[in-house]
Motif scaffolding. Structure first.
Motif, PDB file in Angstrom:
ATOM      1  N   LEU A  99       0.813  -1.075   0.044  1.00 55.10           N
ATOM      2  CA  LEU A  99      -0.069  -0.006   0.069  1.00 55.10           C
ATOM      3  C   LEU A  99       0.941   1.225  -0.104  1.00 55.10           C
ATOM      4  O   LEU A  99       2.014   1.317   0.754  1.00 55.10           O
ATOM      5  N   VAL A 100       0.276   2.217  -0.528  1.00 53.23           N
ATOM      6  CA  VAL A 100       1.216   3.450  -0.679  1.00 53.23           C
ATOM      7  C   VAL A 100       0.161   4.518   0.049  1.00 53.23           C
ATOM      8  O   VAL A 100      -0.981   4.616  -0.192  1.00 53.23           O
ATOM      9  N   ILE A 101       0.741   5.159   1.085  1.00 57.72           N
ATOM     10  CA  ILE A 101      -0.181   5.845   2.070  1.00 57.72           C
ATOM     11  C   ILE A 101       0.568   7.386   1.944  1.00 57.72           C
ATOM     12  O   ILE A 101       1.674   7.748   2.731  1.00 57.72           O
ATOM     13  N   GLY A 102       0.007   8.400   1.713  1.00 62.60           N
ATOM     14  CA  GLY A 102       0.318   9.725   1.872  1.00 62.60           C
ATOM     15  C   GLY A 102       0.244  10.137   3.283  1.00 62.60           C
ATOM     16  O   GLY A 102      -0.813   9.745   3.824  1.00 62.60           O
ATOM     17  N   ARG A 103       1.037  10.800   3.722  1.00 65.81           N
ATOM     18  CA  ARG A 103       1.217  11.306   4.957  1.00 65.81           C
ATOM     19  C   ARG A 103       0.059  12.345   5.618  1.00 65.81           C
ATOM     20  O   ARG A 103      -0.631  12.397   6.456  1.00 65.81           O
ATOM     21  N   LEU A 104      -0.743  13.054   4.388  1.00 60.41           N
ATOM     22  CA  LEU A 104      -2.109  13.721   4.757  1.00 60.41           C
ATOM     23  C   LEU A 104      -3.298  12.883   4.949  1.00 60.41           C
ATOM     24  O   LEU A 104      -4.360  13.474   5.366  1.00 60.41           O
ATOM     25  N   THR A 105      -3.341  11.758   4.624  1.00 56.57           N
ATOM     26  CA  THR A 105      -4.542  10.795   4.852  1.00 56.57           C
ATOM     27  C   THR A 105      -4.435  10.471   6.292  1.00 56.57           C
ATOM     28  O   THR A 105      -5.468  10.091   7.014  1.00 56.57           O
ATOM     29  N   MET A 106      -3.501  10.736   7.316  1.00 56.56           N
ATOM     30  CA  MET A 106      -3.571  10.519   8.529  1.00 56.56           C
ATOM     31  C   MET A 106      -3.616   8.893   9.087  1.00 56.56           C
ATOM     32  O   MET A 106      -4.006   8.625  10.172  1.00 56.56           O
ATOM     33  N   VAL A 107      -3.372   8.228   7.968  1.00 60.77           N
ATOM     34  CA  VAL A 107      -3.392   6.891   8.276  1.00 60.77           C
ATOM     35  C   VAL A 107      -2.068   6.515   8.976  1.00 60.77           C
ATOM     36  O   VAL A 107      -1.048   6.773   8.446  1.00 60.77           O
ATOM     37  N   LEU A 108      -2.187   5.688  10.017  1.00 58.11           N
ATOM     38  CA  LEU A 108      -1.045   5.209  10.700  1.00 58.11           C
ATOM     39  C   LEU A 108      -0.508   3.963  10.171  1.00 58.11           C
ATOM     40  O   LEU A 108      -1.085   2.828  10.221  1.00 58.11           O
ATOM     41  N   PRO A 109       0.670   3.794   9.461  1.00 61.13           N
ATOM     42  CA  PRO A 109       1.234   2.341   9.277  1.00 61.13           C
ATOM     43  C   PRO A 109       1.081   1.205  10.165  1.00 61.13           C
ATOM     44  O   PRO A 109       0.795   0.101   9.995  1.00 61.13           O
ATOM     45  N   ASP A 110       1.431   1.686  11.404  1.00 64.61           N
ATOM     46  CA  ASP A 110       1.546   0.676  12.390  1.00 64.61           C
ATOM     47  C   ASP A 110       0.116   0.013  12.631  1.00 64.61           C
ATOM     48  O   ASP A 110      -0.038  -0.998  12.904  1.00 64.61           O
ATOM     49  N   SER A 111      -1.072   0.946  12.533  1.00 61.39           N
ATOM     50  CA  SER A 111      -2.374   0.503  12.956  1.00 61.39           C
ATOM     51  C   SER A 111      -2.834  -0.195  11.851  1.00 61.39           C
ATOM     52  O   SER A 111      -3.335  -1.163  11.854  1.00 61.39           O
ATOM     53  N   LEU A 112      -2.312   0.075  10.406  1.00 60.02           N
ATOM     54  CA  LEU A 112      -2.722  -0.720   9.166  1.00 60.02           C
ATOM     55  C   LEU A 112      -2.116  -2.299   9.545  1.00 60.02           C
ATOM     56  O   LEU A 112      -2.855  -3.360   9.275  1.00 60.02           O
ATOM     57  N   GLN A 113      -0.864  -2.275   9.786  1.00 62.34           N
ATOM     58  CA  GLN A 113      -0.217  -3.706  10.348  1.00 62.34           C
ATOM     59  C   GLN A 113      -1.073  -4.380  11.057  1.00 62.34           C
ATOM     60  O   GLN A 113      -1.539  -5.469  11.066  1.00 62.34           O
ATOM     61  N   PHE A 114      -1.396  -3.715  12.340  1.00 66.27           N
ATOM     62  CA  PHE A 114      -2.238  -4.222  13.207  1.00 66.27           C
ATOM     63  C   PHE A 114      -3.659  -4.899  12.762  1.00 66.27           C
ATOM     64  O   PHE A 114      -4.057  -5.815  12.887  1.00 66.27           O
ATOM     65  N   CYS A 115      -4.259  -3.921  12.156  1.00 65.15           N
ATOM     66  CA  CYS A 115      -5.428  -4.376  11.433  1.00 65.15           C
ATOM     67  C   CYS A 115      -5.481  -5.629  10.269  1.00 65.15           C
ATOM     68  O   CYS A 115      -6.285  -6.609  10.444  1.00 65.15           O
ATOM     69  N   PHE A 116      -4.361  -5.503   9.611  1.00 66.81           N
ATOM     70  CA  PHE A 116      -4.060  -6.422   8.752  1.00 66.81           C
ATOM     71  C   PHE A 116      -3.869  -7.912   9.444  1.00 66.81           C
ATOM     72  O   PHE A 116      -4.500  -8.855   8.982  1.00 66.81           O
ATOM     73  N   GLN A 117      -3.284  -7.796  10.750  1.00 65.07           N
ATOM     74  CA  GLN A 117      -3.064  -9.083  11.605  1.00 65.07           C
ATOM     75  C   GLN A 117      -4.240  -9.576  11.828  1.00 65.07           C
ATOM     76  O   GLN A 117      -4.488 -10.891  11.744  1.00 65.07           O
ATOM     77  N   VAL A 118      -4.911  -8.720  12.430  1.00 66.21           N
ATOM     78  CA  VAL A 118      -6.508  -9.243  12.681  1.00 66.21           C
ATOM     79  C   VAL A 118      -7.450  -9.680  11.621  1.00 66.21           C
ATOM     80  O   VAL A 118      -8.011 -10.917  11.767  1.00 66.21           O
ATOM     81  N   LEU A 119      -7.172  -9.132  10.493  1.00 65.76           N
ATOM     82  CA  LEU A 119      -8.190  -9.451   9.515  1.00 65.76           C
ATOM     83  C   LEU A 119      -7.560 -10.808   8.332  1.00 65.76           C
ATOM     84  O   LEU A 119      -8.350 -11.310   7.662  1.00 65.76           O
ATOM     85  N   SER A 120      -6.142 -10.977   8.648  1.00 65.02           N
ATOM     86  CA  SER A 120      -5.754 -11.697   7.547  1.00 65.02           C
ATOM     87  C   SER A 120      -5.970 -13.202   8.001  1.00 65.02           C
ATOM     88  O   SER A 120      -4.680 -13.993   7.973  1.00 65.02           O
ATOM     89  N   GLN A 121      -6.674 -13.840   8.670  1.00 67.93           N
ATOM     90  CA  GLN A 121      -6.793 -14.985   9.348  1.00 67.93           C
ATOM     91  C   GLN A 121      -7.459 -16.032   8.335  1.00 67.93           C
ATOM     92  O   GLN A 121      -7.133 -17.461   8.724  1.00 67.93           O
ATOM     93  N   ASP A 122      -7.953 -15.644   7.302  1.00 62.40           N
ATOM     94  CA  ASP A 122      -8.520 -16.858   6.289  1.00 62.40           C
ATOM     95  C   ASP A 122      -7.254 -17.181   5.473  1.00 62.40           C
ATOM     96  O   ASP A 122      -6.183 -16.797   5.238  1.00 62.40           O
TER      97      ASP A 122
END
Ligand SMILES: [Zn+2]
Length: 114
Positions: A31-54
């Motif tokens: 994923l490419v994430i511009g800093r103005l989106t205010m999305v935190l890469p660490d949070s994305l990683q965490f959400c990915f871990q939670v969602l990637s169980q299938d």
């Protein structure tokens, strides 16, 4: 949570594309994430871990590429990077008429699977 819905959206997109292309297992997504989106890469990683169980996403690696905020002065056309995305003043001439060139993007660059 902002990041959770983003991650869900991206994964649904990949899931659909994988289905169409006969991909059973995703190895990597980027994923490419511009800093103005205010999305935190660490949070994305965490959400990915939670969602990637299938089966499709298990063991997949999420790579996040943050993009700096880059602005351009509309008076003197100087381009400059900004640490503070809320400071809209040109370092060249002091004008505050600037446009954002980079930093708003949020997209799936690619994914790999088999
Ligand atoms: Zn300027």
């Amino acid at each position: 949570m902002h990041e959770l819905s983003i991650m869900e959206g991206v994964m649904n997109m990949v899931r659909e594309s994988a289905q169409q292309n006969g991909i059973m297992k995703v190895n990597k997504l980027k994923l490419v994430i511009g800093r103005l989106t205010m999305v935190l890469p660490d949070s994305l990683q965490f959400c990915f871990q939670v969602l990637s169980q299938d089966d499709l996403f298990r063991n997949a690696v999420l790579e996040v590429e943050p993009r700096e905020v880059i602005m351009r002065c509309m008076e003197c056309e100087t381009q400059f990077a900004r640490e503070d995305p809320y400071c809209y003043i040109c370092p060249g001439c002091g004008a505050n008429q600037v446009e954002i060139v980079q930093g708003r993007e949020l997209f799936l660059d690619y994914y790999e699977g088999e």
